[in-house]
Scaffold this motif. Sequence first.
Motif, PDB file in Angstrom:
ATOM      1  N   LEU A 255       1.055  -1.438  -0.073  1.00  0.00           N
ATOM      2  CA  LEU A 255      -0.166   0.089   0.088  1.00  0.00           C
ATOM      3  C   LEU A 255       0.787   1.500   0.081  1.00  0.00           C
ATOM      4  N   ALA A 256       1.858   1.100   1.000  1.00  0.00           N
ATOM      5  CA  ALA A 256       2.662   2.575   1.153  1.00  0.00           C
ATOM      6  C   ALA A 256       3.663   2.663  -0.391  1.00  0.00           C
ATOM      7  N   GLN A 257       3.961   1.533  -1.119  1.00  0.00           N
ATOM      8  CA  GLN A 257       4.584   1.832  -2.366  1.00  0.00           C
ATOM      9  C   GLN A 257       3.800   2.633  -3.214  1.00  0.00           C
ATOM     10  N   TYR A 258       2.547   2.744  -3.295  1.00  0.00           N
ATOM     11  CA  TYR A 258       1.517   3.256  -4.063  1.00  0.00           C
ATOM     12  C   TYR A 258       0.689   4.341  -3.335  1.00  0.00           C
ATOM     13  N   PRO A 259       1.270   5.400  -2.505  1.00  0.00           N
ATOM     14  CA  PRO A 259       0.309   6.095  -1.723  1.00  0.00           C
ATOM     15  C   PRO A 259      -0.945   6.615  -2.631  1.00  0.00           C
ATOM     16  N   GLY A 260      -2.127   6.657  -2.349  1.00  0.00           N
ATOM     17  CA  GLY A 260      -3.091   7.352  -3.120  1.00  0.00           C
ATOM     18  C   GLY A 260      -3.855   5.975  -4.134  1.00  0.00           C
ATOM     19  N   ARG A 261      -3.092   4.967  -4.228  1.00  0.00           N
ATOM     20  CA  ARG A 261      -3.812   4.025  -5.220  1.00  0.00           C
ATOM     21  C   ARG A 261      -4.819   3.161  -4.681  1.00  0.00           C
ATOM     22  N   LEU A 262      -5.748   2.961  -5.007  1.00  0.00           N
ATOM     23  CA  LEU A 262      -7.174   2.209  -4.628  1.00  0.00           C
ATOM     24  C   LEU A 262      -6.575   0.823  -5.263  1.00  0.00           C
ATOM     25  N   PHE A 263      -6.604  -0.252  -4.044  1.00  0.00           N
ATOM     26  CA  PHE A 263      -6.505  -1.595  -4.344  1.00  0.00           C
ATOM     27  C   PHE A 263      -7.571  -2.426  -3.955  1.00  0.00           C
ATOM     28  N   SER A 264      -7.963  -3.268  -4.880  1.00  0.00           N
ATOM     29  CA  SER A 264      -9.089  -4.121  -4.339  1.00  0.00           C
ATOM     30  C   SER A 264      -8.660  -5.237  -3.443  1.00  0.00           C
ATOM     31  N   ARG A 265      -9.580  -6.050  -2.766  1.00  0.00           N
ATOM     32  CA  ARG A 265      -9.104  -6.971  -1.865  1.00  0.00           C
ATOM     33  C   ARG A 265      -8.627  -8.195  -2.820  1.00  0.00           C
ATOM     34  N   SER A 266      -9.113  -8.501  -3.819  1.00  0.00           N
ATOM     35  CA  SER A 266      -8.550  -9.563  -4.581  1.00  0.00           C
ATOM     36  C   SER A 266      -7.325  -9.182  -5.131  1.00  0.00           C
ATOM     37  N   GLU A 267      -7.007  -8.098  -5.499  1.00  0.00           N
ATOM     38  CA  GLU A 267      -5.587  -7.373  -5.951  1.00  0.00           C
ATOM     39  C   GLU A 267      -4.529  -7.664  -4.908  1.00  0.00           C
ATOM     40  N   LEU A 268      -5.039  -7.271  -3.681  1.00  0.00           N
ATOM     41  CA  LEU A 268      -3.980  -7.249  -2.681  1.00  0.00           C
ATOM     42  C   LEU A 268      -3.725  -8.856  -2.221  1.00  0.00           C
ATOM     43  N   ILE A 269      -4.815  -9.562  -2.354  1.00  0.00           N
ATOM     44  CA  ILE A 269      -4.494 -11.004  -2.084  1.00  0.00           C
ATOM     45  C   ILE A 269      -3.548 -11.492  -3.048  1.00  0.00           C
ATOM     46  N   GLU A 270      -3.529 -11.100  -4.368  1.00  0.00           N
ATOM     47  CA  GLU A 270      -2.770 -11.633  -5.088  1.00  0.00           C
ATOM     48  C   GLU A 270      -1.310 -11.440  -5.015  1.00  0.00           C
ATOM     49  N   ARG A 271      -1.272 -10.003  -4.801  1.00  0.00           N
ATOM     50  CA  ARG A 271       0.108  -9.399  -4.654  1.00  0.00           C
ATOM     51  C   ARG A 271       0.697  -9.769  -3.150  1.00  0.00           C
ATOM     52  N   VAL A 272       0.051 -10.170  -2.204  1.00  0.00           N
ATOM     53  CA  VAL A 272       0.864 -10.363  -0.924  1.00  0.00           C
ATOM     54  C   VAL A 272       0.753 -11.748  -0.659  1.00  0.00           C
ATOM     55  N   TRP A 273      -0.429 -12.380  -0.921  1.00  0.00           N
ATOM     56  CA  TRP A 273      -0.650 -13.866  -0.694  1.00  0.00           C
ATOM     57  C   TRP A 273      -0.193 -14.646  -1.578  1.00  0.00           C
ATOM     58  N   GLY A 274      -0.256 -14.261  -2.865  1.00  0.00           N
ATOM     59  CA  GLY A 274      -0.094 -14.914  -4.061  1.00  0.00           C
ATOM     60  C   GLY A 274      -1.149 -15.866  -4.766  1.00  0.00           C
ATOM     61  N   LEU A 275      -1.226 -16.155  -6.089  1.00  0.00           N
ATOM     62  CA  LEU A 275      -2.292 -16.666  -6.707  1.00  0.00           C
ATOM     63  C   LEU A 275      -2.997 -17.979  -6.300  1.00  0.00           C
ATOM     64  N   ASP A 276      -1.821 -18.661  -5.678  1.00  0.00           N
ATOM     65  CA  ASP A 276      -2.176 -19.945  -4.985  1.00  0.00           C
ATOM     66  C   ASP A 276      -3.194 -19.844  -3.549  1.00  0.00           C
ATOM     67  N   TYR A 277      -3.197 -18.786  -3.210  1.00  0.00           N
ATOM     68  CA  TYR A 277      -3.778 -18.743  -1.761  1.00  0.00           C
ATOM     69  C   TYR A 277      -5.391 -19.135  -1.787  1.00  0.00           C
ATOM     70  N   GLU A 278      -5.637 -19.930  -0.809  1.00  0.00           N
ATOM     71  CA  GLU A 278      -7.069 -20.714  -0.957  1.00  0.00           C
ATOM     72  C   GLU A 278      -7.769 -20.020   0.297  1.00  0.00           C
ATOM     73  N   GLY A 279      -7.586 -19.204   0.828  1.00  0.00           N
ATOM     74  CA  GLY A 279      -8.530 -18.551   1.800  1.00  0.00           C
ATOM     75  C   GLY A 279      -9.279 -17.566   1.061  1.00  0.00           C
ATOM     76  N   ASP A 280     -10.246 -16.770   1.786  1.00  0.00           N
ATOM     77  CA  ASP A 280     -11.006 -15.495   1.080  1.00  0.00           C
ATOM     78  C   ASP A 280     -10.393 -14.163   1.577  1.00  0.00           C
ATOM     79  N   ASP A 281     -10.840 -13.395   0.867  1.00  0.00           N
ATOM     80  CA  ASP A 281     -10.336 -12.050   1.037  1.00  0.00           C
ATOM     81  C   ASP A 281     -10.549 -11.182   2.419  1.00  0.00           C
TER      82      ASP A 281
END
Length: 225
Positions: free
Chosen positions: A161-187
């Motif tokens: 989030l801090a790398q792009y101050p002011g940018r809106l991230f969806s929950r699914s996008e944050l899941i993909e970028r932080v937890w990875g595409l293979d994450y099996e939990g929910d947002d």
Amino acid sequence: MRTMLVADDDPHIRSLLRQVLTGEGYQVLEAADGLEARERLEAAPVDLAILDVMMPGLDGLELCRIIRDTYDIPIILLTARQQLSDKEQGFLQGTDDYVTKPFEPEELLFRIKALFRRYDVPSLDKIRIGRVLIDRRNYEITAGDETLLLPVKEFELLAQLAQYPGRLFSRSELIERVWGLDYEGDDRTVDVHIKRLRQRFAEHDGSFRIRTIRGIGYKLEAGNA
């Protein structure tokens, strides 16, 4: 899937770009003028903006300046003008590239891919937001005179989030970028981690705040500390 914003008051240009970009696998958001384009940016994450210079309401140059002040995304300006002075104004406002009409769709795609390669380069090891310093190499955070050691996912979420101050991230996008595409939990995992980050940094509200955008996700806003 990357999302492209196409802002042009000419419906034929928007139609052409929609066909070309969707054909390459991009998602396209359209706007018929600068004011609508700004609303699109505020409503959903955008990965690259293609802006016509001459638009009603809010022209492309002014919109370019607004985007550059708020978001960290590539910008391409479209214009029928070829004068060097016009291009200079575009680059002064922060555009990354400048394409004159008429243009070859293939050339535009080359330029888009080149910009994504440039923006996908790993960022600096340290990010400063007010009095908070995020050291991505050592996974340490300094808040004033205090050094904080956060759990890995909390740290990576805050750094994203801090790398792009002011940018809106969806929950699914944050899941993909932080937890990875293979994450099996929910947002809802994102919501839990955001809550913890807010609690940890409650004493440093002057440095930044994490805003909830209902129904979409989160963005970090830098303060004045």
